[in-house]
Design a protein around this motif. Structure first.
Motif, PDB file in Angstrom:
ATOM      1  N   LEU A 178       0.822  -1.203   0.348  1.00 36.80           N
ATOM      2  CA  LEU A 178      -0.095  -0.114  -0.021  1.00 36.80           C
ATOM      3  C   LEU A 178       0.985   1.149   0.140  1.00 36.80           C
ATOM      4  O   LEU A 178       1.652   1.543   1.142  1.00 36.80           O
ATOM      5  CB  LEU A 178      -0.871   0.100   1.304  1.00 36.80           C
ATOM      6  N   TYR A 179       0.868   1.905  -1.125  1.00 32.71           N
ATOM      7  CA  TYR A 179       1.640   3.217  -1.127  1.00 32.71           C
ATOM      8  C   TYR A 179       1.199   4.468  -1.724  1.00 32.71           C
ATOM      9  O   TYR A 179       0.151   4.337  -2.639  1.00 32.71           O
ATOM     10  CB  TYR A 179       3.170   3.012  -1.969  1.00 32.71           C
ATOM     11  N   ILE A 226      -5.069   3.853   2.403  1.00 28.18           N
ATOM     12  CA  ILE A 226      -4.146   2.858   3.023  1.00 28.18           C
ATOM     13  C   ILE A 226      -5.043   2.366   4.307  1.00 28.18           C
ATOM     14  O   ILE A 226      -5.030   1.121   4.669  1.00 28.18           O
ATOM     15  CB  ILE A 226      -2.878   3.667   3.323  1.00 28.18           C
ATOM     16  N   ASN A 227      -5.407   3.322   5.241  1.00 26.34           N
ATOM     17  CA  ASN A 227      -6.161   2.734   6.384  1.00 26.34           C
ATOM     18  C   ASN A 227      -7.115   1.965   6.334  1.00 26.34           C
ATOM     19  O   ASN A 227      -7.460   0.961   6.967  1.00 26.34           O
ATOM     20  CB  ASN A 227      -6.354   4.291   7.269  1.00 26.34           C
ATOM     21  N   LYS A 284      -6.042  -1.352   5.069  1.00 28.00           N
ATOM     22  CA  LYS A 284      -5.305  -2.279   6.355  1.00 28.00           C
ATOM     23  C   LYS A 284      -6.465  -2.853   7.197  1.00 28.00           C
ATOM     24  O   LYS A 284      -6.505  -4.039   7.675  1.00 28.00           O
ATOM     25  CB  LYS A 284      -4.205  -1.197   7.148  1.00 28.00           C
ATOM     26  N   PHE A 303       1.665  -6.079   9.817  1.00 29.72           N
ATOM     27  CA  PHE A 303       1.928  -5.018   9.129  1.00 29.72           C
ATOM     28  C   PHE A 303       3.334  -4.446   9.283  1.00 29.72           C
ATOM     29  O   PHE A 303       4.147  -4.293  10.227  1.00 29.72           O
ATOM     30  CB  PHE A 303       0.991  -3.700   9.814  1.00 29.72           C
ATOM     31  N   HIS A 313       5.244  -1.018   8.584  1.00 35.32           N
ATOM     32  CA  HIS A 313       5.160   0.578   8.350  1.00 35.32           C
ATOM     33  C   HIS A 313       6.684   1.067   8.056  1.00 35.32           C
ATOM     34  O   HIS A 313       7.598   0.614   8.349  1.00 35.32           O
ATOM     35  CB  HIS A 313       4.800   1.232   9.387  1.00 35.32           C
ATOM     36  N   SER A 356       2.984  -0.870   4.510  1.00 31.53           N
ATOM     37  CA  SER A 356       2.507   0.300   4.243  1.00 31.53           C
ATOM     38  C   SER A 356       3.540   1.415   4.024  1.00 31.53           C
ATOM     39  O   SER A 356       4.444   1.722   5.014  1.00 31.53           O
ATOM     40  CB  SER A 356       1.670   0.803   5.656  1.00 31.53           C
ATOM     41  N   PRO A 412       3.684   5.391   3.115  1.00 28.25           N
ATOM     42  CA  PRO A 412       2.968   6.546   2.970  1.00 28.25           C
ATOM     43  C   PRO A 412       3.941   7.485   2.226  1.00 28.25           C
ATOM     44  O   PRO A 412       4.165   8.781   2.727  1.00 28.25           O
ATOM     45  CB  PRO A 412       2.675   6.825   4.267  1.00 28.25           C
TER      46      PRO A 412
END
Length: 338
Positions: free
Chosen positions: A20-21, A28-29, A32, A79, A81, A118, A120
């Protein structure tokens, strides 16, 4: 693409790895949360769910967890991050990641683990081997800011999932009032859908009645009232903002920002730039550009230059404490009417 992936997740058709980028935090949230809730029940979450921040934890630790069998149940969810090693940026942290081991995992992921990465970031470094391999093997969700037509479709689908239909003008009014923040849009759509549960339809009047205005959108409406020479309505909005304990200096900054956007949009449009090009150049949402274009035609270049100079002077006076701050903005609004 995102909706297709969500549909597969809801059918419990899980991929071993998700990437997820992008900068749209809502997408994204939501992805997830959906993965976590569909892949594990509440009891399993206590034992089979892990989160690792790769800015302070080596990926080796996460990979060991991924390769370990679930404590009970058929799968586990992990997950990961902030994988800065996927970007061209130099990491501030002194964490060594074993990317060779990560590449090996990508080629043969654990069948009982759902790994969610994830990232961001606006862009990933496509030149890196690890980025290429990850995008080749993972289910990829590019969480980018939605364009206007995509936002409209998003609102339609969100309401449709509750059995509610939006009238076309109502969606435009919703976006004009709320802006482009998807967390706020989703919250307002869900609220409207709940209210319209009986009539199954949402019209402009209902949007006007129920939707909460963001500070930025209140400023936009305030400027619209000034443009229409409706000073009494502009002042009413301003007084309401003060009652909501909004700081005059923040209101002034947003006024200046909106007029700066109007000026820039007007100039770029004159040079032949289209709406999408202007949005990309100014790094703002196309819908904001569309609204600013509508306002730009109501001011001459001389008026905009004079207004921006006046706002800069008001900002100086406000910061040097030479005058009552709330009164200062009132004076600005009176001068804008002229």
């Amino acid at each position: 693409m995102v909706l297709d992936i969500w549909r597969k997740i809801k059918q419990r058709d899980f991929a071993p790895i998700y990437l997820l980028y992008g900068t749209e935090a809502y997408l994204i949230n939501e992805t997830k949360q959906l993965l976590l809730n569909e892949a594990l029940n509440e009891e399993e979450k206590d034992f089979n769910f892990s989160v690792y921040d790769l800015e302070d934890t080596p990926i080796d630790v996460a990979l060991e967890d991924a390769e370990t069998f679930p404590f009970f149940g058929e799968r586990k969810v992990i997950f990961l991050h902030n994988p800065a090693f996927l970007t061209a940026e130099k990491s501030k942290e002194k964490i060594e990641h074993n990317l060779v081991k990560f590449e090996a995992y990508l080629k043969e992921p654990a069948p009982y683990t759902v790994m969610v990465i994830s990232a961001p970031y606006e862009k990933l470094d496509e030149r890196k081997k690890i980025t290429k391999e990850l995008k080749r093997t993972a289910e990829v969700v590019e969480a980018k800011k939605l364009k206007e037509h995509e936002l409209i479709n998003w609102v339609k689908n969100r309401a449709k999932s509750s059995g509610i239909e939006f009238e076309p003008n109502a969606i435009e009014q919703l976006l004009a009032l709320v802006g482009t923040n998807m967390f706020m849009i989703t919250s307002e759509v869900d609220k409207l859908a709940l209210y319209a549960a009986d009539q199954k339809k949402i019209d402009v009047n209902l949007v006007e009645k129920l939707v909460s205005r963001s500070l930025e959108q209140n400023i936009f409406t305030l400027i619209e009232k000034v443009v229409q020479r409706k000073l009494d309505e502009a002042l009413r909005i301003y007084y309401d903002l003060l009652k909501q304990n909004e700081e005059p200096i923040k209101i002034l900054a947003l006024l200046a920002g909106q007029f700066r956007l109007i000026y820039q949009v007007k100039e770029l449009s004159r040079r032949g730039y289209g709406q999408q090009q202007i949005a990309g150049y100014l790094k703002t949402h196309p819908f904001r550009v569309k609204l600013a274009l509508g306002q730009a035609g109501k001011f001459s270049d001389e008026e905009l230059a004079s207004i921006m100079e006046m706002l800069a002077e008001a900002d100086y006076q406000m910061k040097t404490g030479g005058m009552n701050k709330s009164l200062l903005i009132e004076m600005v609004l009176f001068r804008l009417k002229k």
